[in-house]
Design a protein around this motif. Structure first.
Motif, PDB file in Angstrom:
ATOM      1  N   LEU A 158      34.490  34.600  38.162  1.00 37.04           N
ATOM      2  CA  LEU A 158      35.330  35.449  37.313  1.00 37.04           C
ATOM      3  C   LEU A 158      36.768  34.947  37.236  1.00 37.04           C
ATOM      4  O   LEU A 158      37.612  35.572  36.577  1.00 37.04           O
ATOM      5  CB  LEU A 158      35.325  36.899  37.819  1.00 37.04           C
ATOM      6  N   ASN A 159      37.036  33.829  37.872  1.00 41.16           N
ATOM      7  CA  ASN A 159      38.380  33.252  37.827  1.00 41.16           C
ATOM      8  C   ASN A 159      38.631  32.654  36.445  1.00 41.16           C
ATOM      9  O   ASN A 159      37.817  31.884  35.946  1.00 41.16           O
ATOM     10  CB  ASN A 159      38.507  32.170  38.906  1.00 41.16           C
ATOM     11  N   PRO A 160      39.749  32.995  35.805  1.00 41.01           N
ATOM     12  CA  PRO A 160      40.039  32.439  34.474  1.00 41.01           C
ATOM     13  C   PRO A 160      40.034  30.915  34.438  1.00 41.01           C
ATOM     14  O   PRO A 160      39.758  30.325  33.386  1.00 41.01           O
ATOM     15  CB  PRO A 160      41.431  32.995  34.157  1.00 41.01           C
ATOM     16  N   LEU A 161      40.321  30.273  35.567  1.00 37.86           N
ATOM     17  CA  LEU A 161      40.281  28.811  35.590  1.00 37.86           C
ATOM     18  C   LEU A 161      38.868  28.283  35.370  1.00 37.86           C
ATOM     19  O   LEU A 161      38.684  27.122  34.991  1.00 37.86           O
ATOM     20  CB  LEU A 161      40.831  28.280  36.922  1.00 37.86           C
ATOM     21  N   ILE A 162      37.878  29.138  35.597  1.00 34.51           N
ATOM     22  CA  ILE A 162      36.482  28.798  35.308  1.00 34.51           C
ATOM     23  C   ILE A 162      36.095  29.286  33.914  1.00 34.51           C
ATOM     24  O   ILE A 162      35.612  28.524  33.077  1.00 34.51           O
ATOM     25  CB  ILE A 162      35.535  29.413  36.361  1.00 34.51           C
ATOM     26  N   THR A 163      36.285  30.554  33.662  1.00 33.90           N
ATOM     27  CA  THR A 163      35.816  31.144  32.404  1.00 33.90           C
ATOM     28  C   THR A 163      36.488  30.537  31.181  1.00 33.90           C
ATOM     29  O   THR A 163      35.865  30.410  30.119  1.00 33.90           O
ATOM     30  CB  THR A 163      36.030  32.668  32.405  1.00 33.90           C
ATOM     31  N   GLU A 164      37.760  30.147  31.316  1.00 33.96           N
ATOM     32  CA  GLU A 164      38.475  29.595  30.159  1.00 33.96           C
ATOM     33  C   GLU A 164      38.104  28.145  29.873  1.00 33.96           C
ATOM     34  O   GLU A 164      38.500  27.602  28.832  1.00 33.96           O
ATOM     35  CB  GLU A 164      39.979  29.720  30.381  1.00 33.96           C
ATOM     36  N   PHE A 232      38.900  38.659  45.192  1.00 30.25           N
ATOM     37  CA  PHE A 232      39.120  40.056  44.861  1.00 30.25           C
ATOM     38  C   PHE A 232      40.232  40.293  43.840  1.00 30.25           C
ATOM     39  O   PHE A 232      40.165  41.293  43.105  1.00 30.25           O
ATOM     40  CB  PHE A 232      39.357  40.868  46.139  1.00 30.25           C
ATOM     41  N   PRO A 233      41.234  39.422  43.729  1.00 33.18           N
ATOM     42  CA  PRO A 233      42.220  39.619  42.658  1.00 33.18           C
ATOM     43  C   PRO A 233      41.618  39.582  41.256  1.00 33.18           C
ATOM     44  O   PRO A 233      42.232  40.084  40.308  1.00 33.18           O
ATOM     45  CB  PRO A 233      43.199  38.457  42.872  1.00 33.18           C
ATOM     46  N   PHE A 234      40.424  38.993  41.114  1.00 31.09           N
ATOM     47  CA  PHE A 234      39.783  38.891  39.803  1.00 31.09           C
ATOM     48  C   PHE A 234      38.615  39.854  39.635  1.00 31.09           C
ATOM     49  O   PHE A 234      37.912  39.811  38.625  1.00 31.09           O
ATOM     50  CB  PHE A 234      39.311  37.449  39.571  1.00 31.09           C
ATOM     51  N   GLU A 235      38.414  40.731  40.617  1.00 26.39           N
ATOM     52  CA  GLU A 235      37.315  41.697  40.531  1.00 26.39           C
ATOM     53  C   GLU A 235      37.462  42.578  39.296  1.00 26.39           C
ATOM     54  O   GLU A 235      36.481  42.980  38.671  1.00 26.39           O
ATOM     55  CB  GLU A 235      37.275  42.571  41.788  1.00 26.39           C
ATOM     56  N   GLY A 236      38.696  42.875  38.915  1.00 28.23           N
ATOM     57  CA  GLY A 236      38.944  43.720  37.757  1.00 28.23           C
ATOM     58  C   GLY A 236      38.523  43.108  36.432  1.00 28.23           C
ATOM     59  O   GLY A 236      38.485  43.803  35.409  1.00 28.23           O
ATOM     60  N   ASN A 237      38.201  41.807  36.439  1.00 29.20           N
ATOM     61  CA  ASN A 237      37.749  41.144  35.211  1.00 29.20           C
ATOM     62  C   ASN A 237      36.291  41.459  34.877  1.00 29.20           C
ATOM     63  O   ASN A 237      35.798  41.065  33.827  1.00 29.20           O
ATOM     64  CB  ASN A 237      37.901  39.626  35.337  1.00 29.20           C
ATOM     65  N   ARG A 238      35.612  42.174  35.754  1.00 30.11           N
ATOM     66  CA  ARG A 238      34.173  42.404  35.589  1.00 30.11           C
ATOM     67  C   ARG A 238      33.891  43.379  34.453  1.00 30.11           C
ATOM     68  O   ARG A 238      34.707  44.232  34.102  1.00 30.11           O
ATOM     69  CB  ARG A 238      33.579  42.967  36.878  1.00 30.11           C
ATOM     70  N   ASP A 239      32.695  43.242  33.898  1.00 31.24           N
ATOM     71  CA  ASP A 239      32.161  44.224  32.955  1.00 31.24           C
ATOM     72  C   ASP A 239      31.197  45.174  33.660  1.00 31.24           C
ATOM     73  O   ASP A 239      31.063  46.328  33.269  1.00 31.24           O
ATOM     74  CB  ASP A 239      31.423  43.512  31.810  1.00 31.24           C
ATOM     75  N   ILE A 240      30.516  44.654  34.674  1.00 30.57           N
ATOM     76  CA  ILE A 240      29.513  45.411  35.413  1.00 30.57           C
ATOM     77  C   ILE A 240      29.670  45.129  36.906  1.00 30.57           C
ATOM     78  O   ILE A 240      29.950  43.988  37.302  1.00 30.57           O
ATOM     79  CB  ILE A 240      28.085  45.029  34.973  1.00 30.57           C
ATOM     80  N   ALA A 241      29.468  46.155  37.727  1.00 28.12           N
ATOM     81  CA  ALA A 241      29.463  45.982  39.188  1.00 28.12           C
ATOM     82  C   ALA A 241      28.064  46.268  39.723  1.00 28.12           C
ATOM     83  O   ALA A 241      27.391  47.192  39.268  1.00 28.12           O
ATOM     84  CB  ALA A 241      30.471  46.921  39.841  1.00 28.12           C
ATOM     85  N   ILE A 242      27.628  45.449  40.676  1.00 26.59           N
ATOM     86  CA  ILE A 242      26.333  45.646  41.333  1.00 26.59           C
ATOM     87  C   ILE A 242      26.574  45.779  42.833  1.00 26.59           C
ATOM     88  O   ILE A 242      27.282  44.962  43.429  1.00 26.59           O
ATOM     89  CB  ILE A 242      25.377  44.464  41.077  1.00 26.59           C
ATOM     90  N   ASN A 243      25.991  46.789  43.437  1.00 30.84           N
ATOM     91  CA  ASN A 243      26.057  46.970  44.882  1.00 30.84           C
ATOM     92  C   ASN A 243      24.750  46.461  45.479  1.00 30.84           C
ATOM     93  O   ASN A 243      23.673  46.968  45.158  1.00 30.84           O
ATOM     94  CB  ASN A 243      26.258  48.449  45.227  1.00 30.84           C
ATOM     95  N   SER A 244      24.835  45.463  46.347  1.00 23.98           N
ATOM     96  CA  SER A 244      23.619  44.830  46.863  1.00 23.98           C
ATOM     97  C   SER A 244      23.121  45.411  48.185  1.00 23.98           C
ATOM     98  O   SER A 244      22.207  44.867  48.798  1.00 23.98           O
ATOM     99  CB  SER A 244      23.842  43.321  47.028  1.00 23.98           C
ATOM    100  N   ILE A 245      23.720  46.508  48.638  1.00 28.38           N
ATOM    101  CA  ILE A 245      23.268  47.095  49.906  1.00 28.38           C
ATOM    102  C   ILE A 245      21.818  47.556  49.792  1.00 28.38           C
ATOM    103  O   ILE A 245      21.391  48.077  48.759  1.00 28.38           O
ATOM    104  CB  ILE A 245      24.181  48.274  50.323  1.00 28.38           C
TER     105      ILE A 245
END
Length: 302
Positions: A158-164, A232-245
């Motif tokens: 989710l890092n912009p350096l990847i997505t961009e 975690f600074p880029f967690e807010g870029n998500r569209d969907i969150a999944i909890n894997s517990i």
């Protein structure tokens, strides 16, 4: 989600099949919802990020399987394959290699591979060999016409350096993490998400990376620090969150985790933490590995 360890122990003792089925069904339903969104919105690229031991690799593979069952051709690409070669990593202030920063990835190579893929229709992607700690001489040839959906998974997905670096298109950004934990009836925390992720990694490292508790603890300190700075600074870029517990996982992992932790010498700086964790794990009933479906995400850590 915080589970009661008393209720968990009772369920495992009385009807382990039921609690395993319930946890697996819950996770499967979450993935099917994501799959439905990808299909209905005709998503071309899925970015799947999350911290260490959150289940990124298996979740990407399971999601790919669900998509194929819904008529979509799917492939996965791991950012781990783009790690730099030995001797070419950024350094920490103490002179040690910084494996957690996004710059530990060969970003120019990543950009070049995808540019070639979209311009020529085919490109050779690298393969990282973790057994030797560097890039393999083998490559993976990807044909643009051979898939409808590509899932790119990794710590920095989710890092912009990847997505961009990728051409524009319909995208979906997913953040997977293990949140919640286990407490007693008084509400006292026994195992947090941090504990559970560490236990997963401890067992996986032991089996698949020839790493004992001492090395996992040493790396874990750097991993957690890196996640705070680079993930975690880029967690807010998500569209969907999944909890894997998975509700039953402490009972599945407790026995082996205790054995691995018990090998840590008293001289190790993490000895006190390991003894505390052993004490917490001793509270949980044991669940046989044979109870876990072959398709379970938790098999990534066994």
């Amino acid at each position: 989600m915080v589970y009661s360890f008393e209720n968990l122990n009772r369920a495992v003792a009385e009807c382990p099949e039921k609690i395993v089925e319930r946890a697996e069904s819950k996770y499967d339903e979450n993935l099917l919802k994501v799959c439905g969104k990808i299909v209905s919105q005709d998503i071309e690229t899925v970015f799947l990020a999350g911290p260490s031991a959150s289940g990124k690799t298996t979740t990407a593979a399971r999601l790919c399987q669900d998509l194929e069952e819904n008529g979509k051709r799917c492939i996965t690409v791991s950012l781990d394959d783009f790690y730099r070669v030995k001797g070419d990593y950024p350094l920490l202030p103490n002179g040690a290699p910084d494996y957690e920063t996004v710059h530990a990835l060969d970003l120019p190579l990543f950009k070049s591979c995808f540019k070639e893929l979209h311009e020529r229709g085919e490109s050779d992607f690298p393969i990282f060999d973790f057994k030797i700690g560097t890039r393999s001489e083998e490559v993976r040839t990807i044909d643009y016409s051979s898939y409808d959906v590509m899932i790119i998974e990794g710590l920095h997905a989710l890092n912009p350096l990847i997505t961009e670096l990728l051409p524009e298109g319909d995208r979906l950004r997913i953040f997977i993490n293990l949140t919640g934990g286990f407490a007693d009836e008084s509400g006292n925390e026994l195992l947090s998400g941090w504990h559970l992720r560490f236990i997963r990694r401890l067992i996986r490292d032991y089996h698949h990376r020839n790493s004992g508790a001492a090395n996992t603890f040493r790396l874990w300190d750097m991993v957690v620090d890196g996640e705070k700075k680079y993930l975690f600074p880029f967690e807010g870029n998500r569209d969907i969150a999944i909890n894997s517990i998975h509700e039953y996982e402490p009972c599945l992992f407790a026995g082996e985790a205790r054995e691995i932790l018990s090998e840590l010498p008293k001289s190790d700086s993490h000895f006190k933490i390991s003894r505390d964790l052993i004490g917490r794990l001793e509270l949980f009933e044991s669940l046989d590995e044979d109870m876990v479906p072959e398709s379970s995400m938790l098999r990534e850590f066994l």
